[in-house]
Design a protein around this motif. Sequence first.
Motif, PDB file in Angstrom:
ATOM      1  N   LEU B  33      36.217  50.086  35.297  1.00 20.65           N
ATOM      2  CA  LEU B  33      35.665  48.924  34.588  1.00 20.65           C
ATOM      3  C   LEU B  33      36.443  48.608  33.316  1.00 20.65           C
ATOM      4  CD1 LEU B  33      31.761  49.272  34.760  1.00 20.65           C
ATOM      5  CD2 LEU B  33      33.242  47.750  36.084  1.00 20.65           C
ATOM      6  N   LEU B  34      36.690  49.661  32.542  1.00 16.86           N
ATOM      7  CA  LEU B  34      37.308  49.459  31.234  1.00 16.86           C
ATOM      8  C   LEU B  34      38.747  48.962  31.367  1.00 16.86           C
ATOM      9  CD1 LEU B  34      35.949  49.784  28.565  1.00 16.86           C
ATOM     10  CD2 LEU B  34      36.880  52.089  28.377  1.00 16.86           C
ATOM     11  N   THR B  35      39.468  49.531  32.353  1.00 11.87           N
ATOM     12  CA  THR B  35      40.842  49.067  32.600  1.00 11.87           C
ATOM     13  C   THR B  35      40.819  47.610  33.012  1.00 11.87           C
ATOM     14  OG1 THR B  35      40.779  51.108  33.881  1.00 11.87           O
ATOM     15  CG2 THR B  35      42.943  50.107  33.476  1.00 11.87           C
ATOM     16  N   GLY B  36      39.879  47.271  33.895  1.00 13.55           N
ATOM     17  CA  GLY B  36      39.775  45.884  34.352  1.00 13.55           C
ATOM     18  C   GLY B  36      39.468  44.939  33.203  1.00 13.55           C
ATOM     19  N   LEU B  37      38.604  45.399  32.311  1.00 14.18           N
ATOM     20  CA  LEU B  37      38.256  44.577  31.145  1.00 14.18           C
ATOM     21  C   LEU B  37      39.486  44.282  30.295  1.00 14.18           C
ATOM     22  CD1 LEU B  37      36.109  43.302  29.253  1.00 14.18           C
ATOM     23  CD2 LEU B  37      35.812  45.569  28.232  1.00 14.18           C
ATOM     24  N   GLY B  38      40.368  45.273  30.207  1.00 11.26           N
ATOM     25  CA  GLY B  38      41.580  45.092  29.412  1.00 11.26           C
ATOM     26  C   GLY B  38      42.680  44.323  30.146  1.00 11.26           C
ATOM     27  N   GLY B  39      42.491  44.070  31.446  1.00 10.34           N
ATOM     28  CA  GLY B  39      43.521  43.393  32.235  1.00 10.34           C
ATOM     29  C   GLY B  39      43.601  41.905  31.949  1.00 10.34           C
ATOM     30  N   ALA B  40      44.504  41.245  32.682  1.00 10.30           N
ATOM     31  CA  ALA B  40      44.726  39.811  32.456  1.00 10.30           C
ATOM     32  C   ALA B  40      43.469  39.014  32.809  1.00 10.30           C
ATOM     33  CB  ALA B  40      45.901  39.339  33.304  1.00 10.30           C
ATOM     34  N   ASP B  41      43.212  37.970  32.028  1.00  8.78           N
ATOM     35  CA  ASP B  41      42.057  37.102  32.247  1.00  8.78           C
ATOM     36  C   ASP B  41      42.482  35.947  33.142  1.00  8.78           C
ATOM     37  OD1 ASP B  41      39.861  35.493  32.154  1.00  8.78           O
ATOM     38  OD2 ASP B  41      39.924  35.122  30.000  1.00  8.78           O
ATOM     39  N   THR B  42      42.403  36.163  34.459  1.00  2.69           N
ATOM     40  CA  THR B  42      42.873  35.121  35.378  1.00  2.69           C
ATOM     41  C   THR B  42      41.830  34.033  35.604  1.00  2.69           C
ATOM     42  OG1 THR B  42      42.074  36.443  37.225  1.00  2.69           O
ATOM     43  CG2 THR B  42      44.392  36.694  36.631  1.00  2.69           C
ATOM     44  N   LEU B  43      40.545  34.366  35.349  1.00  2.00           N
ATOM     45  CA  LEU B  43      39.500  33.402  35.693  1.00  2.00           C
ATOM     46  C   LEU B  43      39.496  32.188  34.780  1.00  2.00           C
ATOM     47  CD1 LEU B  43      36.617  35.820  36.655  1.00  2.00           C
ATOM     48  CD2 LEU B  43      37.916  34.301  38.155  1.00  2.00           C
ATOM     49  N   GLN B  44      39.939  32.380  33.539  1.00  2.00           N
ATOM     50  CA  GLN B  44      39.978  31.229  32.635  1.00  2.00           C
ATOM     51  C   GLN B  44      40.965  30.177  33.153  1.00  2.00           C
ATOM     52  OE1 GLN B  44      40.839  32.040  28.520  1.00  2.00           O
ATOM     53  NE2 GLN B  44      40.230  29.987  27.888  1.00  2.00           N
ATOM     54  N   GLN B  45      42.096  30.664  33.700  1.00  2.00           N
ATOM     55  CA  GLN B  45      43.065  29.712  34.260  1.00  2.00           C
ATOM     56  C   GLN B  45      42.548  29.108  35.561  1.00  2.00           C
ATOM     57  OE1 GLN B  45      44.903  32.843  33.075  1.00  2.00           O
ATOM     58  NE2 GLN B  45      44.704  31.595  31.228  1.00  2.00           N
ATOM     59  N   ARG B  46      41.898  29.967  36.381  1.00  2.00           N
ATOM     60  CA  ARG B  46      41.445  29.471  37.674  1.00  2.00           C
ATOM     61  C   ARG B  46      40.335  28.435  37.511  1.00  2.00           C
ATOM     62  NH1 ARG B  46      39.917  34.139  41.474  1.00  2.00           N
ATOM     63  NH2 ARG B  46      38.190  33.146  42.560  1.00  2.00           N
ATOM     64  N   TYR B  47      39.466  28.633  36.524  1.00  2.00           N
ATOM     65  CA  TYR B  47      38.370  27.687  36.288  1.00  2.00           C
ATOM     66  C   TYR B  47      38.439  27.202  34.841  1.00  2.00           C
ATOM     67  CZ  TYR B  47      36.827  29.673  40.669  1.00  2.00           C
ATOM     68  OH  TYR B  47      36.775  30.093  41.971  1.00  2.00           O
ATOM     69  N   PRO B  48      39.355  26.287  34.553  1.00  2.00           N
ATOM     70  CA  PRO B  48      39.566  25.896  33.155  1.00  2.00           C
ATOM     71  C   PRO B  48      38.477  24.939  32.641  1.00  2.00           C
ATOM     72  CG  PRO B  48      41.076  24.716  34.606  1.00  2.00           C
ATOM     73  CD  PRO B  48      40.264  25.621  35.487  1.00  2.00           C
ATOM     74  N   GLN B  49      38.265  24.997  31.351  1.00  2.00           N
ATOM     75  CA  GLN B  49      37.388  24.052  30.656  1.00  2.00           C
ATOM     76  C   GLN B  49      38.260  23.079  29.869  1.00  2.00           C
ATOM     77  OE1 GLN B  49      34.072  24.312  30.806  1.00  2.00           O
ATOM     78  NE2 GLN B  49      33.387  26.415  30.495  1.00  2.00           N
TER      79      GLN B  49
END
Lengths: 409, 460
Positions: B33-49
């Motif tokens: 979980l913690l490693t994933g939390l520190g990983g790249a934030d791809t969802l912001q690009q995939r679902y942009p505001q």
Amino acid sequence: MPRLTRRDLILRASALGCSAAASPLLTPVAFASAPTDNRLVVIILRGAMDGLDVVQPYGDPGLRVARPDFAIGPDAGATDLDGFFALHAGMEALLPLWQAGELGFAHAVSTPYRNQRSHFDGQDLLEAGTAAGTEGGSHEDGWLNRLVQTIPGATRETALAVGREDALILRGAAPSVAWSPASRLALSPATSDLLSMVYHDDPLFLDVFDDAEFYSGLLHGEFGDGGAEDMAGAMADSLRDAPRSVSAQSLASFAAERLRADARIASFSIGGWDTHRGQTNGMRRALRNLSGAIAELRQGLGADWDRTAVLAMTEFGRTVRQNGSGGTDHGTGSALIMAGGAVRGGRVLGDWPGLGEGALFADRDLMPTRDVRAYAAWAMAGLFGTDRAALESHIFPTLDLGPDPGLLR
Amino acid sequence: MGLHTMTASPTLAAIRFGTGLRPGQNAPDPGALLTGLGGADTLQQRYPQDSYATRIALGRELTRLNRSRRDSDEADAAFLEARRQLSRDVLRQLAITLARGVAAEGGAALRERLVWFWADHFTTVGGRSYMRGSIAAYVDDTIRPHVAGRFSDMLEAAILHPIMVLYLDQERSYGPNSITGQRRGASLNENLARELLELHTLGVGSGYTQDDVRQMAELLTGIGVTGEGELAFRPNNAEPGPEVILGHSFGGAPVADLSEIRAALRALSLRPETARHISGKLADYFLSDTPDPDVVADMAAVWMDTGGDLAQVIGAMLAQPSAWAPGPGRVKRPLHFIASGLRALDIPADRIASASANAVNRIASLPMAAMGQAWQQAAGPDGYFDDDREWIRPQSLAARIGWAMVAPAELRPRLPDPRVFVQGALSDAAPPDLIRAAARAETRAEGIGLVLASPEFQRS
């Protein structure tokens, strides 16, 4: 003692030989006898209402000095009440009530909360009704609930919290229900039984589900004849309509409807008082909501208005001096608004502390001269015959009731 | 610090620290979980505001249309259409928020939960002008980049964002002895200063005084917002320093600027009161509304040791055996409930992101309001409710049950068998009574409704 569930009540009703057979589920008829004819409505004004702007002490020269940019007194649109106080123009709609002696005020009041000026702790203390220093703790119950505890024969219908928030004021050991206009639970008896089984080991869900079934059943009857389609439709309608029925007037209208039936105590809240900026507009909006709610209560209660007292109170007042943004910041003393046919209104009660040099609390706020709980206590004594010992030790621990202000007719 | 591999379960990793299980998708490895939390934030690009700049431009356009709406019927129609578009945009922001939550797995799902937590901690409400369409951009700009970073960075970003400055009235607060204050007789506005100490950092009752609030308000003078919606510093409004807050002196430079305010925010972020207050809130959010004081103390100690490194504070929480205790957890907030419900129903995130405004309103926005969490409309700067018993009230439970019984059929014309659905939704967290109830329901819709309405699904 564990709480009675609907099913327990049905079993007891059967054991007592009530005609439970006529209605397999609890109906309002079974427990309709109300323990009293008088009604009390408490409106919580969330956000710290500026009592100095609502009931303006225009006869005190300190007010204009502290608020050079505010509209003050009869010359600026407010209505003179008694030569010293004037009522904000936003409450104009209620002037007929004032003239009829059904609207009154108590000024320079506060809860025992001092110095911290946090809305959230302040509101908790107002609803818990407890002594200074208990803010920040976890409050188990509220003072209206403790009032219900002293009313013989109170049932789940007697006390109602209207609206979606958690009303600490009615939380506690005595029965009370929270509900919102247009809310609805529509389940087939079989689904309802299965859900009771699913909630069996979770006391929070089990108790609250029981209340929801009880109140929805009270308002809409029990489901069972209609098909699954109808039930889904009813709940879909409720999901759509309930969020749109949260105006102060809808809450008041629903409260009045229940108070005409078997409720005797109701509480709801009106926000919008945190006027840090542009108070002129903010106050007008908030007062329109409050006035509308009180007018709606009067209209909806009909003949029962004569047996009703409405108390509108806030967590604390606001600074005497205006701030840099045409508003006011968190303060201490404020005003209590009282309405109802049972109220002896047409008066502004309270010892006026003055606004001059040295008269303010912490050199910034209106100095409270009486505990707002004392007025609420005297109103309860008058409406429900609540005795002094219960008021000073149980309902409002450590309160000194003080002299009787003669609030009721 | 190691995870308690003996007790940490993948099911709980998804339900308690993520956005729920999705049928056919493996539950996450708790240790990752913690490693994933520190990983790249791809969802912001995939679902942009929309960006903040876009929202400001649209907001200014709406103001312009409002001014000219009386000129002609066409101008009035253009204004009304722009206003309707704003409402649709706000609903779209909810759809995007849900889509990110529904798409997220493992550490990315933990990130979404943290974004929701911090958006509530630093609540803003868009009451006037361009603020209304800008809340999602505010969250993306100030909260999202910092949920696994330093608290001091998030604090600075949030407090010094124009939306927060406007929401808590800081732009019209004047030092009484500043040039503007003296010329106009204008004074302070305490709103932001008070909430900064009470809500955002130290916590109420932690020992600060009205004098500290006053001094903080004086230090914050000078902050303003330009007509273009950008942060500005106006030395003419700034109270001449220095100001003493909790015994430490800030400001006092010959010409005031933002650096003094930044220094005070950094100092506040490293106070032990702040560490305790926010560690307590995090434990409260994920674990229990009466969190174990030892857990909070461990988290606060890590906060102090690491200078407020939020990933490590979360790591300290995940390292507690009690964090993985099975059984009733916190009641899900309505946004969380609906996101996890959409996952359990196996609704694709793309479909949510592209849903019509009407559908978003019906499936999410109105039901959330009926459950007590009106989208982007918290009642005050303290955000939405906190305690389980505030969330589960008769009328709000009726709305939760209503959604559980009604929404699935609207989302999926062919509903799954409830006996299969309960396994996908709760896996080994499904109790025998619930499995039996789901099997005995009269219709598929009611069986699925029972599962979604159950305490095991309503809690995390």
